[in-house]
Design an enzyme around this catalytic site. Sequence first.
Site, PDB file in Angstrom:
ATOM      1  CG  ASP A 184      -1.882   1.227   1.206  1.00 44.46           C
ATOM      2  OD1 ASP A 184      -2.544   1.431   0.169  1.00 44.46           O
ATOM      3  OD2 ASP A 184      -1.955   1.968   2.197  1.00 44.46           O
ATOM      4  CB  SER A 185       0.156   4.755  -0.833  1.00 48.20           C
ATOM      5  OG  SER A 185      -1.011   4.851  -0.041  1.00 48.20           O
ATOM      6  CB  CYS A 232      -2.991   0.565  -2.660  1.00 46.67           C
ATOM      7  SG  CYS A 232      -3.022   2.317  -3.054  1.00 46.67           S
ATOM      8  CD  GLU A 251      -0.936   7.514   5.521  1.00 48.14           C
ATOM      9  OE1 GLU A 251       0.238   7.812   5.733  1.00 48.14           O
ATOM     10  OE2 GLU A 251      -1.294   6.358   5.197  1.00 48.14           O
ATOM     11  CB  CYS A 276      -9.768   4.476   0.048  1.00 44.37           C
ATOM     12  SG  CYS A 276      -8.175   4.996   0.739  1.00 44.37           S
ATOM     13  CG  HIS A 292      -5.531   5.025   4.161  1.00 43.98           C
ATOM     14  ND1 HIS A 292      -4.912   4.473   3.081  1.00 43.98           N
ATOM     15  CD2 HIS A 292      -4.554   5.620   4.893  1.00 43.98           C
ATOM     16  CE1 HIS A 292      -3.615   4.716   3.141  1.00 43.98           C
ATOM     17  NE2 HIS A 292      -3.377   5.417   4.227  1.00 43.98           N
TER      18      HIS A 292
END
Length: 276
Positions: A11-12, A74, A159, A193, A195
């Site tokens: 993932d990023s 991702c 984040e 997503c 996240h």
Amino acid sequence: MDKPAPIGVFDSGYGGLTVLKEIVQKLPQYDYIYLGDNARAPYGNRSFDTVYHYTLQCVKWFFEQGCSLVILACNTASAKALRTIQQNDLPKIDASKRVLGVIRPTAEIIGNFSSTGSVGVLATQGTVASDSYPMETAKFFPELTVYQEACPMWVPLIENNEHTTHGADYFVKKNLHHIFEKGENIDVLLLACTHYPLLKDKIVEYMPVGVKLLSQGEIVADSLSEYLRRHPEMEARCSKNGQRIFFTTDSTGDFDNHAALFYGDDVRSQNVDLGV
Ligand code: DGL
């Protein structure tokens, strides 16, 4: 043939850990290497070329670690880089290796959850702009209407550990208001997503009663399990010692402090230098 090696999960940043968590629960016997490209996250607002270039670099790194199978956990990377990597790069690098994404397994089943025929997709700017969800979903559920909403502030909030603050309420409310304005019959809302599961409590608070909220962890875990069952030659190339190894392209201290929130367990990461 390469000797058996861990399954790579990418993932990023931290989001893929929400997927890894479910994969590990479903398939604990395998070894996994996780890589978060935290130094260059978020990917969501970056151009196609940039996301492709970053993702390919990370995929090559997994291959150098011996991985034969890599999951792009991702959506942004799956939307912007997966097809080119599968079609153009893999045949040149090693045609026996596989890179899988998270969009197709989700598109294959999303229509099963809807009675109204209208679903909502909440995702990054990049995933929405790629139109991957409407296109992939149409292959399996041609009658389904897919409404999309880009939520560019959600990943930065998560984040930066701001997702439980009042600041987050503003953006969650705003994006949910937009998507239900576009599609008032939506009865399934997909967190497209990796996240976004961290914002689940707030999303539930502001979405209409009766709408089903879907996140991808379990969907991807089920699909991986089925993939390995259908591909015994690939299954044999996945090592099985129950090991999990975590890498980040940024500070390991930050990674370890944040990662437990996403993974639900303590994490000790190592730094990888991709020349970032
Ligand atoms: N977690 C990633 C996704 O699923 C992207 C987050 C980002 O880097 O913007 O789309």
